[in-house]
Design a protein around this motif. Structure first.
Motif, PDB file in Angstrom:
ATOM      1  N   SER A 119       0.836  -1.209   0.000  1.00 41.71           N
ATOM      2  CA  SER A 119       0.000   0.000   0.000  1.00 41.71           C
ATOM      3  C   SER A 119       0.867   1.253   0.000  1.00 41.71           C
ATOM      4  O   SER A 119       0.592   2.205  -0.733  1.00 41.71           O
ATOM      5  N   MET A 120       1.906   1.255   0.803  1.00 42.55           N
ATOM      6  CA  MET A 120       2.811   2.410   0.855  1.00 42.55           C
ATOM      7  C   MET A 120       3.502   2.622  -0.488  1.00 42.55           C
ATOM      8  O   MET A 120       3.633   3.760  -0.953  1.00 42.55           O
ATOM      9  N   LEU A 121       3.941   1.529  -1.099  1.00 44.24           N
ATOM     10  CA  LEU A 121       4.589   1.627  -2.414  1.00 44.24           C
ATOM     11  C   LEU A 121       3.628   2.217  -3.438  1.00 44.24           C
ATOM     12  O   LEU A 121       3.995   3.120  -4.201  1.00 44.24           O
ATOM     13  N   LYS A 122       2.385   1.725  -3.452  1.00 43.89           N
ATOM     14  CA  LYS A 122       1.383   2.176  -4.416  1.00 43.89           C
ATOM     15  C   LYS A 122       1.041   3.648  -4.195  1.00 43.89           C
ATOM     16  O   LYS A 122       0.842   4.395  -5.149  1.00 43.89           O
ATOM     17  N   GLU A 123       0.978   4.073  -2.927  1.00 43.66           N
ATOM     18  CA  GLU A 123       0.609   5.458  -2.598  1.00 43.66           C
ATOM     19  C   GLU A 123       1.793   6.417  -2.700  1.00 43.66           C
ATOM     20  O   GLU A 123       1.629   7.625  -2.525  1.00 43.66           O
ATOM     21  N   GLY A 124       2.989   5.902  -2.942  1.00 41.82           N
ATOM     22  CA  GLY A 124       4.166   6.760  -3.061  1.00 41.82           C
ATOM     23  C   GLY A 124       4.716   7.248  -1.733  1.00 41.82           C
ATOM     24  O   GLY A 124       5.436   8.244  -1.684  1.00 41.82           O
ATOM     25  N   VAL A 125       4.384   6.575  -0.653  1.00 42.12           N
ATOM     26  CA  VAL A 125       4.876   6.956   0.671  1.00 42.12           C
ATOM     27  C   VAL A 125       6.371   6.624   0.745  1.00 42.12           C
ATOM     28  O   VAL A 125       6.798   5.527   0.385  1.00 42.12           O
ATOM     29  N   ARG A 126       7.170   7.575   1.214  1.00 47.42           N
ATOM     30  CA  ARG A 126       8.614   7.368   1.327  1.00 47.42           C
ATOM     31  C   ARG A 126       9.091   7.883   2.688  1.00 47.42           C
ATOM     32  O   ARG A 126       8.514   8.815   3.252  1.00 47.42           O
ATOM     33  N   PHE A 127      10.175   7.277   3.195  1.00 47.59           N
ATOM     34  CA  PHE A 127      10.719   7.631   4.509  1.00 47.59           C
ATOM     35  C   PHE A 127      12.198   7.964   4.398  1.00 47.59           C
ATOM     36  O   PHE A 127      12.914   7.404   3.574  1.00 47.59           O
ATOM     37  N   ASP A 128      12.638   8.858   5.282  1.00 47.40           N
ATOM     38  CA  ASP A 128      14.064   9.170   5.374  1.00 47.40           C
ATOM     39  C   ASP A 128      14.823   8.016   6.018  1.00 47.40           C
ATOM     40  O   ASP A 128      15.958   7.725   5.642  1.00 47.40           O
ATOM     41  N   VAL A 129      14.187   7.386   7.013  1.00 42.36           N
ATOM     42  CA  VAL A 129      14.827   6.297   7.753  1.00 42.36           C
ATOM     43  C   VAL A 129      13.796   5.193   7.982  1.00 42.36           C
ATOM     44  O   VAL A 129      12.626   5.475   8.239  1.00 42.36           O
ATOM     45  N   ILE A 130      14.256   3.958   7.877  1.00 41.84           N
ATOM     46  CA  ILE A 130      13.450   2.802   8.266  1.00 41.84           C
ATOM     47  C   ILE A 130      14.239   2.039   9.316  1.00 41.84           C
ATOM     48  O   ILE A 130      15.401   1.707   9.093  1.00 41.84           O
ATOM     49  N   LEU A 131      13.607   1.787  10.453  1.00 40.99           N
ATOM     50  CA  LEU A 131      14.198   0.923  11.473  1.00 40.99           C
ATOM     51  C   LEU A 131      13.377  -0.355  11.506  1.00 40.99           C
ATOM     52  O   LEU A 131      12.213  -0.346  11.900  1.00 40.99           O
ATOM     53  N   ASP A 132      13.986  -1.439  11.055  1.00 46.70           N
ATOM     54  CA  ASP A 132      13.331  -2.742  11.079  1.00 46.70           C
ATOM     55  C   ASP A 132      13.770  -3.447  12.353  1.00 46.70           C
ATOM     56  O   ASP A 132      14.678  -4.263  12.356  1.00 46.70           O
ATOM     57  N   ALA A 133      13.109  -3.113  13.449  1.00 45.30           N
ATOM     58  CA  ALA A 133      13.513  -3.609  14.760  1.00 45.30           C
ATOM     59  C   ALA A 133      13.293  -5.102  14.921  1.00 45.30           C
ATOM     60  O   ALA A 133      13.952  -5.745  15.736  1.00 45.30           O
ATOM     61  N   CYS A 134      12.370  -5.660  14.150  1.00 50.98           N
ATOM     62  CA  CYS A 134      12.099  -7.101  14.266  1.00 50.98           C
ATOM     63  C   CYS A 134      12.578  -7.880  13.048  1.00 50.98           C
ATOM     64  O   CYS A 134      12.301  -9.071  12.915  1.00 50.98           O
ATOM     65  N   ASN A 135      13.283  -7.214  12.150  1.00 48.34           N
ATOM     66  CA  ASN A 135      13.852  -7.856  10.958  1.00 48.34           C
ATOM     67  C   ASN A 135      12.796  -8.610  10.166  1.00 48.34           C
ATOM     68  O   ASN A 135      12.999  -9.737   9.744  1.00 48.34           O
TER      69      ASN A 135
END
Length: 195
Positions: A119-135
């Protein structure tokens, strides 16, 4: 919070322990021993992952996956203290706590919306940082990074290695955090907990 190195011999009968002064800090008087003990490792990990490796600063956006866990919950609160806009991903049982108690700007319930990344990809949502705390994120998650964005994992998984390889020649970076306590970081976290 004491440093642990794999070559250390562990024991439980010591009456005293020697610690380098630069690796520890005095606990704030208004913080209980239990809270200080329980929060140090997760908070230092989250702080160093976002600030040092992710480059998170005031006004930036961050996606925190695993926001209901130890590192993730600390990350939400620390990211808000750093002035970031926080989107948190967690399970249904943690949504209220992550949003109302820890202050995430928006919360995605991964149980209700397991396709949130698409959904984020389709809506064009982008982030400066991603923290994948649970991998838990797939390799395609680097697509929701802004140019010059950073993704930080807590463990170097095969997905992390693949993402690292994919981003070698791009402006985005992928790394994993290996926290090391410092007096300054512990004092900063102590100050935030004390507030």
């Amino acid at each position: 919070f004491l440093q642990y190195e794999p070559n250390q011999t562990q024991g439980a009968f010591a009456e005293y322990v020697a610690v380098k002064a630069i690796d520890c800090a005095i606990k704030p008087t208004n913080v209980s021993n239990e809270v200080a003990t329980a929060s140090a490792t997760e908070a230092v990990t989250a702080l160093q992952a976002m600030r040092d490796l992710g480059g998170l600063s005031k006004g930036q956006s961050i996606l925190i996956v695993g926001a209901g866990g130890g590192v993730g919950s600390a990350a939400v609160q620390i990211a808000k203290n750093l002035g970031a806009t926080v989107t948190a991903v967690c399970g249904t049982k943690d949504v209220d706590r992550v949003k109302h108690h820890w202050g995430a700007d928006s919360v995605v319930d991964r149980v209700v919306n397991p396709q949130y990344l698409q959904s984020m990809l389709k809506e064009g949502v982008r982030f400066d940082v991603i923290l994948d705390a649970c991998n838990a994120l797939p390799a395609s998650s680097t697509k929701i990074l802004k140019p010059k964005g950073a993704m930080v994992n807590t463990i170097p998984t095969l997905t992390f290695i693949w993402n690292k390889f994919k981003t070698l020649f791009s402006s985005t970076k992928v790394s994993f955090v290996s926290c090391h306590s410092t007096k300054n970081d512990l004092e900063l976290i102590g100050k935030w907990i004390d507030e």
